[in-house]
Enzyme design. Structure first.
Site, mmCIF file in Angstrom:
data_model
loop_
_atom_site.group_PDB
_atom_site.id
_atom_site.type_symbol
_atom_site.label_atom_id
_atom_site.label_comp_id
_atom_site.label_asym_id
_atom_site.label_seq_id
_atom_site.Cartn_x
_atom_site.Cartn_y
_atom_site.Cartn_z
ATOM 1 N N HIS A 159 57.664 45.720 51.106
ATOM 2 C CA HIS A 159 58.204 44.570 50.377
ATOM 3 C C HIS A 159 58.201 44.833 48.873
ATOM 4 O O HIS A 159 59.153 44.474 48.162
ATOM 5 C CB HIS A 159 57.381 43.319 50.689
ATOM 6 C CG HIS A 159 57.612 42.769 52.057
ATOM 7 N ND1 HIS A 159 57.036 43.333 53.184
ATOM 8 C CD2 HIS A 159 58.342 41.704 52.491
ATOM 9 C CE1 HIS A 159 57.411 42.635 54.246
ATOM 10 N NE2 HIS A 159 58.194 41.651 53.862
ATOM 11 N N HIS A 201 47.899 44.113 51.721
ATOM 12 C CA HIS A 201 47.884 45.385 51.021
ATOM 13 C C HIS A 201 46.850 45.326 49.903
ATOM 14 O O HIS A 201 46.556 44.239 49.375
ATOM 15 C CB HIS A 201 49.265 45.724 50.436
ATOM 16 C CG HIS A 201 50.326 45.917 51.479
ATOM 17 N ND1 HIS A 201 50.515 47.120 52.134
ATOM 18 C CD2 HIS A 201 51.242 45.059 51.981
ATOM 19 C CE1 HIS A 201 51.515 46.989 52.990
ATOM 20 N NE2 HIS A 201 51.970 45.747 52.924
#
Length: 244
Positions: A159, A201
């Site tokens: 992303h 993340h």
């Protein structure tokens, strides 16, 4: 030195005689080299390895502290749906679907050139992320529960790379007003932040992913396909298909 009779009486009474000085010296001489070798191994480790482990520990600690939207019962779990909605804006499915729709509805050669190169840029981003993940093979840290559909390897954040690449793509190829250009940069930064807030993340992975996505556009610009070259390639492919 105790006599043999005294030693026998101590064994009969159930008490074990204390080891003599020689035994104590032998025990101490055997234990010292092991501890010394362990300390030597620790001191012989390179400084870079120690510094890298320290940075990874700080990165994991900071990522845990910032994962305030990782679950509904987290510190800011109430805004988790909003953060997930922001994450959806950088998913590959809406971007590829929108680019394909624009290509089908485009009427000018400039629009076709723009949308085709955007599709190629999205394909490049998908390939680059897959290659880096296969090389680094950094598994998800398990900070927070993840869905089974999530990829096994989490570095870099797809992303974040896609947001940085698309933001620079639109910033360079569209004549946008200054507020809109600033909004694109803010959107890319928020995309990296939401990946950390959701606990998907680490901070380091998102930071390097944004840098990777920014550099990807340099490759896209270097390999930009003008419309005349695209038409030549299409005509060549169609001609080969008719010959066969």
């Amino acid at each position: 030195m105790p006599s043999p009779g005294a030693r026998r009486s101590s064994w009969v009474n159930g008490s074990r005689p204390e080891p003599g000085p020689c035994a104590r010296r032998r025990g101490s001489s055997c234990s010292c080299p092991a501890g010394g070798a362990l300390s030597a191994r620790r001191l012989s480790q390179p400084f870079t390895a120690v510094a890298l482990r320290s940075l990874l520990a700080v990165d994991l600690w900071l990522s845990r502290r910032l994962g305030v939207c990782a679950a509904e019962d987290s510190l800011l779990g109430g805004i988790r749906p909003l953060v997930k909605l922001l994450e959806l804006s950088a998913h590959r499915t809406p971007w590829i679907s929108t680019a394909a729709y624009l290509l089908l509805t485009s009427r000018t050669a400039e629009e076709q050139e723009f949308t085709i190169n955007l599709l190629l840029a999205l394909l490049l981003d998908h390939i680059m992320v897959g290659v880096v993940r296969a090389l680094v093979r950094y598994r998800r840290s398990g900070m927070f529960p993840t869905f089974p559909s999530h990829p096994r390897y989490s570095f870099p954040s797809a992303h974040a790379t896609r947001a940085a690449m698309c933001a620079r793509f639109l910033h360079a190829r569209l004549l946008l007003e200054a507020p809109v250009q600033a909004l694109l940069l803010v959107w890319a930064a928020l995309m990296g932040l939401c990946q950390v807030l959701l606990g998907q993340h680490n901070v380091s992975g998102v930071t390097l992913a944004l840098a990777l996505g920014y550099c990807q556009y340099s490759l896209v610009e270097r390999c930009w396909f003008p419309i005349d070259r695209l038409q030549d390639v299409l005509l060549t492919l169609l001609g080969d298909g008719q010959d066969t």
